[in-house]
Design an enzyme around this catalytic site. Sequence first.
Site, PDB file in Angstrom:
ATOM      1  N   ARG A  50       0.835  -1.205   0.000  1.00  0.00           N
ATOM      2  CA  ARG A  50       0.000   0.000   0.000  1.00  0.00           C
ATOM      3  C   ARG A  50       0.867   1.252   0.000  1.00  0.00           C
ATOM      4  O   ARG A  50       0.555   2.240  -0.681  1.00  0.00           O
ATOM      5  CB  ARG A  50      -0.942  -0.013   1.218  1.00  0.00           C
ATOM      6  CG  ARG A  50      -1.961   1.121   1.194  1.00  0.00           C
ATOM      7  CD  ARG A  50      -3.012   0.971   2.272  1.00  0.00           C
ATOM      8  NE  ARG A  50      -2.472   1.131   3.607  1.00  0.00           N
ATOM      9  CZ  ARG A  50      -3.186   1.022   4.730  1.00  0.00           C
ATOM     10  NH1 ARG A  50      -4.478   0.743   4.669  1.00  0.00           N
ATOM     11  NH2 ARG A  50      -2.627   1.184   5.905  1.00  0.00           N
ATOM     12  N   LYS A 146      -2.452   7.139   1.197  1.00  0.00           N
ATOM     13  CA  LYS A 146      -2.271   7.414   2.633  1.00  0.00           C
ATOM     14  C   LYS A 146      -1.224   8.520   2.767  1.00  0.00           C
ATOM     15  O   LYS A 146      -0.060   8.270   3.080  1.00  0.00           O
ATOM     16  CB  LYS A 146      -1.851   6.133   3.349  1.00  0.00           C
ATOM     17  CG  LYS A 146      -2.216   6.131   4.803  1.00  0.00           C
ATOM     18  CD  LYS A 146      -2.237   4.751   5.374  1.00  0.00           C
ATOM     19  CE  LYS A 146      -2.181   4.769   6.881  1.00  0.00           C
ATOM     20  NZ  LYS A 146      -3.190   5.590   7.531  1.00  0.00           N
ATOM     21  N   GLU A 179     -15.891   7.068   6.210  1.00  0.00           N
ATOM     22  CA  GLU A 179     -15.056   6.388   7.213  1.00  0.00           C
ATOM     23  C   GLU A 179     -14.861   7.268   8.430  1.00  0.00           C
ATOM     24  O   GLU A 179     -15.315   8.415   8.463  1.00  0.00           O
ATOM     25  CB  GLU A 179     -13.710   5.999   6.600  1.00  0.00           C
ATOM     26  CG  GLU A 179     -12.918   7.161   6.030  1.00  0.00           C
ATOM     27  CD  GLU A 179     -11.618   6.734   5.329  1.00  0.00           C
ATOM     28  OE1 GLU A 179     -11.104   5.630   5.590  1.00  0.00           O
ATOM     29  OE2 GLU A 179     -11.118   7.536   4.529  1.00  0.00           O
TER      30      GLU A 179
HETATM   31  N1  PXG Z   1      -9.098   5.166   7.191  1.00  0.00           N
HETATM   32  C1  PXG Z   1      -8.193   6.143   7.430  1.00  0.00           C
HETATM   33  C2  PXG Z   1      -8.464   7.514   6.945  1.00  0.00           C
HETATM   34  C3  PXG Z   1      -7.007   5.845   8.118  1.00  0.00           C
HETATM   35  O1  PXG Z   1      -6.125   6.812   8.338  1.00  0.00           O
HETATM   36  C4  PXG Z   1      -7.766   3.544   8.331  1.00  0.00           C
HETATM   37  C5  PXG Z   1      -8.902   3.908   7.608  1.00  0.00           C
HETATM   38  C6  PXG Z   1      -7.583   2.115   8.725  1.00  0.00           C
HETATM   39  O2  PXG Z   1      -6.594   1.473   7.947  1.00  0.00           O
HETATM   40  P1  PXG Z   1      -5.720   0.266   8.500  1.00  0.00           P
HETATM   41  O3  PXG Z   1      -4.891  -0.134   7.368  1.00  0.00           O
HETATM   42  O4  PXG Z   1      -4.915   0.813   9.665  1.00  0.00           O
HETATM   43  O5  PXG Z   1      -6.667  -0.785   8.943  1.00  0.00           O
HETATM   44  C7  PXG Z   1      -6.797   4.531   8.609  1.00  0.00           C
HETATM   45  C8  PXG Z   1      -5.604   4.185   9.442  1.00  0.00           C
HETATM   46  C9  PXG Z   1      -5.104   7.320  14.276  1.00  0.00           C
HETATM   47  C10 PXG Z   1      -4.406   6.984  12.978  1.00  0.00           C
HETATM   48  O6  PXG Z   1      -4.526   8.083  15.085  1.00  0.00           O
HETATM   49  C11 PXG Z   1      -4.979   6.174  12.005  1.00  0.00           C
HETATM   50  C12 PXG Z   1      -4.293   5.923  10.809  1.00  0.00           C
HETATM   51  C13 PXG Z   1      -3.077   6.506  10.658  1.00  0.00           C
HETATM   52  C14 PXG Z   1      -2.535   7.289  11.622  1.00  0.00           C
HETATM   53  C15 PXG Z   1      -3.177   7.546  12.798  1.00  0.00           C
HETATM   54  O7  PXG Z   1      -6.222   6.838  14.490  1.00  0.00           O
HETATM   55  N2  PXG Z   1      -4.681   5.212   9.711  1.00  0.00           N
END
Ligand code: PXG
Length: 287
Positions: A50, A146, A179
Amino acid sequence: MKIYLNGEFVEKEDAKISVYDHGLLYGDGIFEGIRAYDGVVFKLKEHIDRLYDSAKSITLEIPMTKEEMEKVVVDTVKINNLKDAYIRLVITRGVGDLGLDPRKCPKPTIFCIAEPMNPLLGEDGIKVITSSVRRLPVDVLNPAVKSLNYLNSILAKIQANYAGVHEAFLLDSEGYVAEGTGDNIFVVKNGLIKTPPVSSSVLRGITRDTVIELAKELDIPIVEERLTLHELYVADELFITGTAAELVPVVEIDGRVINHGELGEITKKLSEEFKKIRKVMGTKVYE
Ligand code: PXG
């Protein structure tokens, strides 16, 4: 705590980057949030894939193979003697001038942090609100990338903070559920699980993909479909997934109580299965 920074490991106090770095000046960069459980980096290859897709999308050339990048992550966990860790891997456009043209940035900045971190939102059911901040449309800044631009999510989080709840949900520009600020959303109604499709202003979460796989293995029907807030309000169960948050039940949304504030059966089952497989699915840090 030792941090990987541009090819070497340095102490946390010495892990510094330039004020001319475009990651800081413009949010020009990409990242991954990854976890290790019991000495195994959960789905490391998927995270690296990713990351490289995000890089390609913004024409950021990473001067390293995927295998070398995997080793950076594994070594960062290892050098800090960690078994359970939250890992932040960041690639910025690098140092440039004060203009935003990325051609002035010859060398990306690469760093990796690994440290212990409990589930971000705790393990109990959380309350959420719907934010008035919309998720970015795919033709503005595709949430599939991301990127280091998280102001959109941060503004929604600020609304959650003012409302005194744990998290905010964002709708897409058409008013469908997208989301959370850093997590994907799932609803359960009459035994069927639904989650918004990745084509609709949603990051393809690694935890999201894992939950979809688990549901299929457990023979629980699951579909990727656009959702309205109404479906969330009348859900039997509601939960979110993310690497930092893990799998968290939602017990209240915009004042509507879900499942009498109790943990639902399907959420419980998926959460238990997730806890089982995450220790074995991934890349071993120690031999
Ligand atoms: N949507 C968004 C916008 C994200 O940033 C997810 C979904 C979940 O993806 P994963 O691959 O982790 O299952 C994310 C995850 C936080 C934080 O503080 C979250 C993310 C990155 C940095 C911080 O909650 N990303």
